[in-house]
Design a protein around this motif. Structure first.
Motif: not given
Length: 176
Positions: A51-72
């Motif tokens: 929700x707040x910061x567009x970070x790179x790498x593996x964060x909170x058991x998610x990849x960048x593509x996982x986080x993009x999917x969550x944001x969508x």
């Protein structure tokens, strides 16, 4: 007088190298997943990364593509320009051209982002930002297709529910 430090250091702070590269192998991803899942600040980390910061790498058991999917799914938009406000240090002679990063990636496809950054004389985050931009452009602006709701931030529960529908979220629920 004895000072006792009973704070827990998150795994990503204790051993950051395992979490920086977005191309983790199967074993590395499993190790990172186990360490993230056991982290006492997992929920806060996941929420901030989505929700707040567009970070790179593996964060909170998610990849960048996982986080993009969550944001969508949640209708959340986090722009890269927020990174610019952090004022990252630059050791090179000037800004790195977007095409230079893409050319370096094509020329050295096996290199990690850190190795590409060393070749280009810039930071790893600069390389990741340019590669992320290229993926977004290649996807034809798919991330922009889902218009986020104006000024609406999802709740922590909404983020956790959406995470639970990802494969990494289901894996975490099986372990619990």
């Amino acid at each position: 007088m004895t000072i006792v430090d009973d704070s827990v250091v998150p795994a990503c702070a204790d051993d950051p190298t395992i979490f920086l590269d977005e191309t983790l192998g199967v074993r590395q991803r499993a190790a990172a997943h186990r360490r993230c899942a056991a982290c006492p600040i997992f929920t806060d980390c996941l929420y901030r990364a989505v929700v707040e910061v567009n970070v790179s790498g593996f964060v909170a058991c998610t990849t960048e593509s996982d986080r993009a999917a969550l944001r969508r799914r949640l209708g959340v938009s986090v722009s890269d320009h927020e990174f610019a406000m952090l004022g990252t240090a630059r050791l090179g002679s000037g800004p790195v051209d977007h095409e230079a990063v893409l050319t370096a990636r094509r020329t050295h496809p096996g290199d990690t982002c850190q190795q590409l950054a060393e070749r280009l004389g810039c930071s790893t985050s600069t390389v990741k930002r340019h590669l992320r931009r290229a993926r977004q452009e290649q996807a034809g602006g798919e991330a922009q297709a889902a218009a986020p709701q104006a000024n609406r931030r999802p709740s922590v529960d909404e983020v956790l529910d959406a995470f639970g529908e990802l494969e990494s979220g289901r894996r975490l629920m099986r372990v619990s």
